[in-house]
Design an enzyme around this catalytic site. Structure first.
Site, PDB file in Angstrom:
ATOM      1  N   ALA A   1      40.300  43.346  41.794  1.00 42.23           N
ATOM      2  CA  ALA A   1      39.008  43.273  42.722  1.00 42.23           C
ATOM      3  C   ALA A   1      38.688  44.508  43.149  1.00 42.23           C
ATOM      4  CB  ALA A   1      39.264  42.289  43.702  1.00 42.23           C
TER       5      ALA A   1
ATOM      6  N   CYS B   1      50.724  39.813  38.631  1.00 38.82           N
ATOM      7  CA  CYS B   1      49.675  40.320  38.290  1.00 38.82           C
ATOM      8  C   CYS B   1      49.726  41.950  38.521  1.00 38.82           C
ATOM      9  CB  CYS B   1      48.588  39.905  38.871  1.00 38.82           C
ATOM     10  SG  CYS B   1      47.049  40.055  37.800  1.00 38.82           S
TER      11      CYS B   1
ATOM     12  N   ASP C   1      41.882  38.487  45.404  1.00 40.18           N
ATOM     13  CA  ASP C   1      40.531  38.639  44.988  1.00 40.18           C
ATOM     14  C   ASP C   1      39.469  38.262  45.998  1.00 40.18           C
ATOM     15  OD1 ASP C   1      42.231  38.302  42.275  1.00 40.18           O
ATOM     16  OD2 ASP C   1      40.248  39.317  41.902  1.00 40.18           O
TER      17      ASP C   1
ATOM     18  N   ASN D   1      43.792  34.658  44.349  1.00 42.80           N
ATOM     19  CA  ASN D   1      44.519  35.631  43.643  1.00 42.80           C
ATOM     20  C   ASN D   1      44.856  35.160  42.345  1.00 42.80           C
ATOM     21  OD1 ASN D   1      45.193  38.365  43.645  1.00 42.80           O
ATOM     22  ND2 ASN D   1      47.279  37.726  43.481  1.00 42.80           N
TER      23      ASN D   1
HETATM   24  C1  RUB Z   1      43.680  40.907  39.227  1.00 39.97           C
HETATM   25  C2  RUB Z   1      44.054  40.069  40.301  1.00 39.97           C
HETATM   26  C3  RUB Z   1      44.647  41.095  41.602  1.00 39.97           C
HETATM   27  C4  RUB Z   1      43.553  41.190  42.405  1.00 39.97           C
HETATM   28  C5  RUB Z   1      43.936  42.162  43.607  1.00 39.97           C
HETATM   29  O1  RUB Z   1      42.974  40.093  38.109  1.00 39.97           O
HETATM   30  O2  RUB Z   1      44.279  38.919  40.382  1.00 39.97           O
HETATM   31  O3  RUB Z   1      45.893  40.697  42.101  1.00 39.97           O
HETATM   32  O4  RUB Z   1      42.448  41.391  41.813  1.00 39.97           O
HETATM   33  O5  RUB Z   1      43.814  43.597  42.833  1.00 39.97           O
HETATM   34  P1  RUB Z   1      42.215  40.517  36.940  1.00 39.97           P
HETATM   35  P2  RUB Z   1      43.434  44.958  43.611  1.00 39.97           P
HETATM   36  O6  RUB Z   1      43.263  41.515  36.099  1.00 39.97           O
HETATM   37  O7  RUB Z   1      41.924  39.278  35.988  1.00 39.97           O
HETATM   38  O8  RUB Z   1      41.087  41.151  37.382  1.00 39.97           O
HETATM   39  O9  RUB Z   1      44.666  44.986  44.843  1.00 39.97           O
HETATM   40  O10 RUB Z   1      43.816  45.967  42.638  1.00 39.97           O
HETATM   41  O11 RUB Z   1      42.097  44.770  44.070  1.00 39.97           O
END
Ligand code: RUB
Length: 281
Positions: A6, A111, A180, A190
């Site tokens: 995100a 993730c 997210d 998330n």
């Molecule tokens: C990514 C996901 C991450 C969040 C936060 O999903 O769920 O945990 O987006 O990430 P996808 P960040 O790979 O399907 O986009 O901390 O990097 O913003």
């Protein structure tokens, strides 16, 4: 999915608005407004769940001048300010969150969250002897990105399948995940499977920490608008041709889930952390 996570989605959107505004050839402020609004809606429509995306677009595309050149400059400056803030936010989250990580901690993550990884790698660089259990994160297996990142830092890491989360929770001290979106009632959106980590952590009385930049908070949930969960193509899970023989079977592929506030012990943001279950900025 070329740009994912995100935070990165938000930054990419701000960059797109900035570059679009910079090259936009228009003759009136009305045309400028219409074109910026059009590209903003287009960008927002690309990913429904990550609230960082509309937040970034709204912050980057702001301007007040009635003069095209000045308005263009405002958009470029606002977008650059957002990008700089987003970069700094990861460092701040790392600093603030790593204070909660203890020497010897075993951390489970899910993730591939740059914010969660910032906490983990900062704690390690501060000299804390930590190790990580990373889920595979089916179906796109973003856990493979996470283990590569942690390996580059030299952090001892174990990769597990998503269904082994409860089995290993007894060995874990803390769960740290990204976000997210966060609703005003403190619920987290998330990667799918996050809520089962939270449930298992709650059952085992392990701490569950969320790392989230302030632009992950969803303003429209104040007025009760729900956060839409993106459902992705079924070929991420199964070859669709197999289903032709299975007329009674359907495949569902939600990419995110909701974790209620009562399973979250702490949200670490770039402006501080809170143990409050109801967090309103
Ligand atoms: C990514 C996901 C991450 C969040 C936060 O999903 O769920 O945990 O987006 O990430 P996808 P960040 O790979 O399907 O986009 O901390 O990097 O913003």
């Amino acid at each position: 999915m070329e740009i994912r996570g995100a935070g990165r989605i938000a930054k990419a959107a701000a960059e797109a608005i900035r570059d679009y505004a910079a090259q936009l050839e228009v003759t009136s402020i009305e045309e400028f407004a219409a074109r910026i609004s059009e590209v903003s809606s287009y960008l927002i429509s690309t990913r429904p769940t990550a609230v960082s995306l509309p937040n970034a677009v709204k912050l980057a595309s702001r301007y007040s001048s009635e003069n095209v050149e000045e308005a263009r400059q405002e958009v470029i400056e606002n977008a650059n300010a957002f990008i700089e803030k987003a970069d700094k936010a990861l460092g701040r989250i790392g600093k603030i969150g790593s204070r909660r990580v203890m020497d010897g901690d075993v951390i489970m993550t899910h993730c591939n969250s740059h914010a969660a990884l910032s906490i983990i790698t900062t704690a390690f660089e501060d000299g804390k002897d930590i190790s990580v259990i990373s889920t595979e994160s089916r179906p796109r297996c973003q856990g493979l990105l996470t283990i590569r990142h942690l390996n580059n830092f030299g952090i001892p890491t174990t990769l597990i399948v998503d269904s082994a989360v409860r089995y290993y929770m007894k060995d874990v001290d803390k769960v740290i995940v990204g976000a997210d979106a966060i609703a005003t009632n403190g619920a987290l959106v998330n990667k799918i499977g996050t809520s089962q980590l939270a449930l298992a952590a709650h059952e085992a009385r392990k701490s569950f920490m969320v790392a989230a930049e302030t632009f992950k908070f969803s303003p429209s949930t104040i007025v009760g608008n729900p956060i839409e969960i993106e459902e992705r193509a079924i070929d991420e899970i199964v070859d669709p041709s197999i289903l032709k023989e299975l007329s009674h079977v359907q495949v569902r592929n939600p990419a995110f889930d909701f974790t209620p506030a009562e399973y979250i012990d702490m949200i670490v943001t770039d402006i501080g952390s809170s143990r409050l279950r109801w967090l309103i900025l």
